[in-house]
Write an enzyme that holds these catalytic residues in place. Structure first.
Site, PDB file in Angstrom:
ATOM      1  N   CYS A 124       0.838  -1.208   0.000  1.00 39.71           N
ATOM      2  CA  CYS A 124       0.000   0.000   0.000  1.00 39.71           C
ATOM      3  C   CYS A 124       0.877   1.264   0.000  1.00 39.71           C
ATOM      4  CB  CYS A 124      -0.972  -0.067   1.175  1.00 39.71           C
ATOM      5  SG  CYS A 124      -2.333   1.074   0.975  1.00 39.71           S
TER       6      CYS A 124
ATOM      7  N   HIS B  94      -3.558  -5.584   0.405  1.00 38.64           N
ATOM      8  CA  HIS B  94      -2.997  -6.053   1.683  1.00 38.64           C
ATOM      9  C   HIS B  94      -2.968  -7.584   1.764  1.00 38.64           C
ATOM     10  CE1 HIS B  94      -2.739  -2.156   3.727  1.00 38.64           C
ATOM     11  NE2 HIS B  94      -3.710  -1.840   2.887  1.00 38.64           N
TER      12      HIS B  94
ATOM     13  N   GLU C 256      -1.733  -9.289   4.170  1.00 36.26           N
ATOM     14  CA  GLU C 256      -1.716  -9.732   5.568  1.00 36.26           C
ATOM     15  C   GLU C 256      -3.105  -9.938   6.149  1.00 36.26           C
ATOM     16  OE1 GLU C 256      -0.975  -6.837   4.357  1.00 36.26           O
ATOM     17  OE2 GLU C 256      -1.478  -5.170   5.672  1.00 36.26           O
TER      18      GLU C 256
END
Ligand code: XMP
Length: 510
Positions: free
Chosen positions: A82, A169, A171
């Protein structure tokens, strides 16, 4: 020890990235974006991950967090996520623009599966986006590896320098193949191996503690919670009998907790344990006290006084063991919350004794501490026990603490916990417990009028206790809790359920 550093630009998921890397058995630490380049080099990481950020690289009024450009000359693989990707694009001469609107949510992203970052993935995957700015023009010597119809540059790479960026993202759980992307980065691109296991952590910690303490002595304030317990066992493994644990039992613990802690440590681990049974001492100090802050202060002070009295009886102590966690380390100093309640815990004890601190868990997250606890043979009841406030049941009796009220609350609380466990909900709920407000209401039992206490049931979900939501418990569970408490606990004729979130309420009532 191989490690990958997460360079933190203040993104909401920075901690989560480090946790995910650790879940893949590679040690990861979160470091601030302004850490000196020499410090970063000293840590000898195998790769770097740039986190997201609430800032924009385009911001002119606020200075966006930057990195020392020499970081790119360390020759380390880098993955920018990001803001991390936007920063890489910006610093390498690409063009970042603000779309003016947030792109937020699950998005289908086309991936170039020839990139080592996406090896083994499908050519299109659902990924989680959460951004305002985007990369409009590639920096020289980079190529596009991911795109969406709205976002032509959703991923970039410079394979020669092993620098990668993704706008989404990996994660978060909403990116189902996110762990595969991180795996590719760690194992294929950085060349790490998954060697950071619980056993390796235990061995490393025990070695370090041995080196630090040498032939000195340590004391530890046990609370019965998982953190201080695991810290104590690790230190015990390192120095054996030269550790003494002090368990100040203020009599305000949950039902059976005091004897459980005593049994676990004395019998299972043969640890030197001083079990100070000080219920009377605490209760006598609390006579007539109804103000929550006053209760907290009295209990906190008394606790420290007793701990010091006991600690001074042990000769030649040099070290104080504390169960500080990585989240405490990361958060300390960054949160300037208003003082809502004076928290009391076994931390911060006792300053004037000039003991050196041993904090064997300071690099670990709570779930890792639990796994270590299991590995070390700590009983499940302690490993999985929900958080409990230092002042104990005193702040769950809303009014004066008396022995009678304490007994009522202990019984009611143990029913709540038993039923939540029976419903298989205990581990998914942050805290579930009973509160006794000191008011009475009228009821009827077996044709007789009753005038007795109500019990409030509280169950919340939370990530970190900073915010919390009440649990939508099934009616059947609430029904069992209610009927058992009213039937089994003398002095209670009514049960209510607390349906407030935090904020504006707090988890505890006092
Ligand atoms: P509140 O009630 O502020 O609680 O929403 C947030 C979390 O902190 C716990 N708590 C404490 N923990 N010492 C502690 O170690 C304390 O004095 C204390 N007071 C509250 C509470 O149980 C919840 O998990």
């Amino acid at each position: 020890m191989e490690s990958v550093l997460v360079i933190d630009f203040g993104g909401q998921y920075s901690q989560l990235i480090a946790r995910r890397v650790r879940e893949l058995r590679v040690y990861s630490e979160l470091v601030s974006y302004d850490m000196a380049i020499e410090e970063i080099s000293k840590k000898k990481p195998k790769g770097l991950i740039f986190s997201g950020s609430p800032y924009s690289v385009l911001s002119s009024d606020k200075t966006p967090p930057m990195v020392d450009k020499r970081i790119f000359s360390l020759g380390l693989p880098i993955l920018g996520i990001c803001y991390g990707m936007q920063l890489i694009a910006h610093l390498f001469g690409g063009k970042v623009v603000s779309s003016g609107r947030n792109e937020y949510g699950k998005t289908r992203v086309n991936l170039d599966i020839n990139s080592p970052l996406f090896a083994g993935l499908k050519p299109a995957e659902v990924c989680w986006m959460s951004h305002k700015d985007s990369v409009l023009e590639l920096p020289p010597s980079f190529r596009i590896i991911a795109s969406t119809p709205n976002l032509p540059i959703a991923g970039i790479e410079n394979p020669v320098r092993k620098i990668y960026g993704i706008q989404f993202h990996p994660e978060v759980v909403h990116t189902p193949s996110g762990m595969d992307i991180l795996k590719n980065f760690l194992f294929e691109i950085c060349g790490c191996s998954p060697t950071w296991t619980m056993i390796s952590i235990i061995e490393k910690e025990v070695d370090e503690i041995k080196n630090t303490i040498g032939d000195g002595r340590a004391i530890c304030a046990l609370s019965g919670g998982v953190d201080s317990s695991v810290a104590a066992i690790l230190v015990h493994k390192a120095i054996g009998d030269r550790l003494t644990c002090i368990f100040v039992d203020h009599g305000l613990l949950r039902k059976g907790e005091g004897s459980q802690v005593e049994k676990a440590f004395r019998e299972n681990f043969k640890i030197n344990l001083v079990h100070v049974k000080a219920k009377q001492r605490f209760l006598s100090k609390l006579v007539g006290v109804t103000d929550p802050e006053e209760k907290r202060k009295i209990i906190g002070n008394e606790f420290i006084r007793i701990f010091e009295e006991e600690a001074r009886k042990i000769k030649d102590v040099d070290y104080l063991v504390q169960g500080t966690l990585y989240s405490d380390v990361i958060e300390s100093g960054t949160r300037d919350a208003a003082r809502i309640k004076s928290h009391h815990n076994v931390g911060g004890l006792p300053e004037d004794m000039e003991l050196k601190l041993i904090e064997p868990l300071r690099l670990l997250f709570k779930d890792e501490v639990r796994n270590i606890g299991i590995e070390l043979g700590l009983p499940e009841e302690i490993v999985w026990r929900q958080p409990f406030p230092g002042p104990g049941l005193a702040i769950r009796i809303i009014g004066e603490v008396t022995p009678e009220r304490l007994e009522i609350l202990k019984e009611a609380d143990s029913i709540v916990v038993e039923e939540i466990k029976r419903a298989g909900l205990y581990k998914t709920i942050w805290q579930s417990f009973a509160i006794l407000p000191c008011i009475k209401s009228v009821g009827v039992m077996g044709d007789e009028r009753t005038y007795a206490y109500p019990i409030v049931v509280r169950a919340v979900t939370s990530e970190d206790a900073m915010t919390a939501d009440w649990v939508r418990l099934p009616y059947s569970v609430l029904e069992r809790i209610s009927s058992r408490i009213i039937n089994e606990v003398e002095g209670v004729n009514r049960v209510v359920y607390d349906i407030s979130s935090k904020p504006p309420s707090t988890i505890e009532w006092e």
